[in-house]
Design a protein around this motif. Structure first.
Motif, PDB file in Angstrom:
ATOM      1  N   UNK A 128     -10.745  74.935 -48.481  1.00  0.00           N
ATOM      2  CA  UNK A 128      -9.486  75.662 -48.317  1.00  0.00           C
ATOM      3  C   UNK A 128      -9.546  76.973 -49.093  1.00  0.00           C
ATOM      4  N   UNK A 129     -10.021  76.919 -50.325  1.00  0.00           N
ATOM      5  CA  UNK A 129     -10.078  78.130 -51.155  1.00  0.00           C
ATOM      6  C   UNK A 129     -11.025  79.179 -50.563  1.00  0.00           C
ATOM      7  N   UNK A 130     -12.066  78.752 -49.889  1.00  0.00           N
ATOM      8  CA  UNK A 130     -13.019  79.688 -49.287  1.00  0.00           C
ATOM      9  C   UNK A 130     -12.540  80.247 -47.953  1.00  0.00           C
ATOM     10  N   UNK A 131     -11.510  79.662 -47.397  1.00  0.00           N
ATOM     11  CA  UNK A 131     -11.025  80.065 -46.073  1.00  0.00           C
ATOM     12  C   UNK A 131     -10.547  81.507 -46.052  1.00  0.00           C
ATOM     13  N   UNK A 132      -9.716  81.868 -47.008  1.00  0.00           N
ATOM     14  CA  UNK A 132      -9.149  83.218 -47.036  1.00  0.00           C
ATOM     15  C   UNK A 132      -8.506  83.435 -48.399  1.00  0.00           C
ATOM     16  N   UNK A 133      -8.199  84.675 -48.688  1.00  0.00           N
ATOM     17  CA  UNK A 133      -7.515  84.951 -49.955  1.00  0.00           C
ATOM     18  C   UNK A 133      -6.131  84.322 -49.962  1.00  0.00           C
ATOM     19  N   UNK A 134      -5.485  84.272 -48.806  1.00  0.00           N
ATOM     20  CA  UNK A 134      -4.173  83.630 -48.716  1.00  0.00           C
ATOM     21  C   UNK A 134      -4.279  82.140 -49.050  1.00  0.00           C
ATOM     22  N   UNK A 135      -5.275  81.474 -48.500  1.00  0.00           N
ATOM     23  CA  UNK A 135      -5.457  80.046 -48.769  1.00  0.00           C
ATOM     24  C   UNK A 135      -5.855  79.807 -50.224  1.00  0.00           C
ATOM     25  N   UNK A 136      -6.726  80.656 -50.760  1.00  0.00           N
ATOM     26  CA  UNK A 136      -7.122  80.526 -52.167  1.00  0.00           C
ATOM     27  C   UNK A 136      -5.915  80.687 -53.074  1.00  0.00           C
ATOM     28  N   UNK A 137      -5.034  81.589 -52.732  1.00  0.00           N
ATOM     29  CA  UNK A 137      -3.811  81.791 -53.498  1.00  0.00           C
ATOM     30  C   UNK A 137      -2.928  80.544 -53.435  1.00  0.00           C
ATOM     31  N   UNK A 138      -2.877  79.916 -52.284  1.00  0.00           N
ATOM     32  CA  UNK A 138      -2.091  78.683 -52.146  1.00  0.00           C
ATOM     33  C   UNK A 138      -2.651  77.577 -53.049  1.00  0.00           C
ATOM     34  N   UNK A 139      -3.974  77.465 -53.089  1.00  0.00           N
ATOM     35  CA  UNK A 139      -4.601  76.465 -53.970  1.00  0.00           C
ATOM     36  C   UNK A 139      -4.253  76.766 -55.423  1.00  0.00           C
ATOM     37  N   UNK A 140      -4.386  78.008 -55.809  1.00  0.00           N
ATOM     38  CA  UNK A 140      -4.121  78.412 -57.183  1.00  0.00           C
ATOM     39  C   UNK A 140      -2.658  78.202 -57.577  1.00  0.00           C
ATOM     40  N   UNK A 141      -1.752  78.452 -56.655  1.00  0.00           N
ATOM     41  CA  UNK A 141      -0.323  78.396 -56.964  1.00  0.00           C
ATOM     42  C   UNK A 141       0.328  77.052 -56.683  1.00  0.00           C
TER      43      UNK A 141
END
Length: 103
Positions: free
Chosen positions: A69-82
């Motif tokens: 998920x984190x590697x999918x896109x910056x948007x997805x990585x942000x979702x993982x982080x947040x």
């Protein structure tokens, strides 16, 4: 002779650029990872890890999903982080508290 026969290929989901409210099922058809994130995958995975219902092989699969998920896109990585408590839980449970000196 070719009028009406040629179409412009769609380069990406129209709903992304248009900001449309699209049902989750339609998002899943276009982008599986984004669709799963929209369907609250991350809090669900965090819950499974937090409560400790998973065997070690299942925990590895959860971590692999989070990486994907984190590697999918910056948007997805942000979702993982947040995602509330997700990173804290992973770090607390799976990262060593001290690092051994290899030498």
């Amino acid at each position: 002779a070719l009028d009406g026969c040629l179409t412009v290929p769609r380069l990406g989901p129209i709903w992304r650029s248009a900001g449309l409210d699209v049902p989750d099922l339609e998002v899943l058809k276009e982008d599986l990872v984004l669709g799963l994130v929209r369907m609250q995958l991350l809090p669900r995975l965090r819950y499974l890890v937090e409560v400790g219902y998973l065997q070690p092989p299942a925990v590895i699969v959860v971590l692999e999903i989070l990486i994907r998920v984190a590697r999918h896109s910056t948007q997805a990585a942000s979702q993982v982080l947040n995602c509330a408590r997700l990173i804290d839980t992973v770090v607390t449970l799976f990262m060593p508290q001290t690092w051994a000196n290899p030498g």
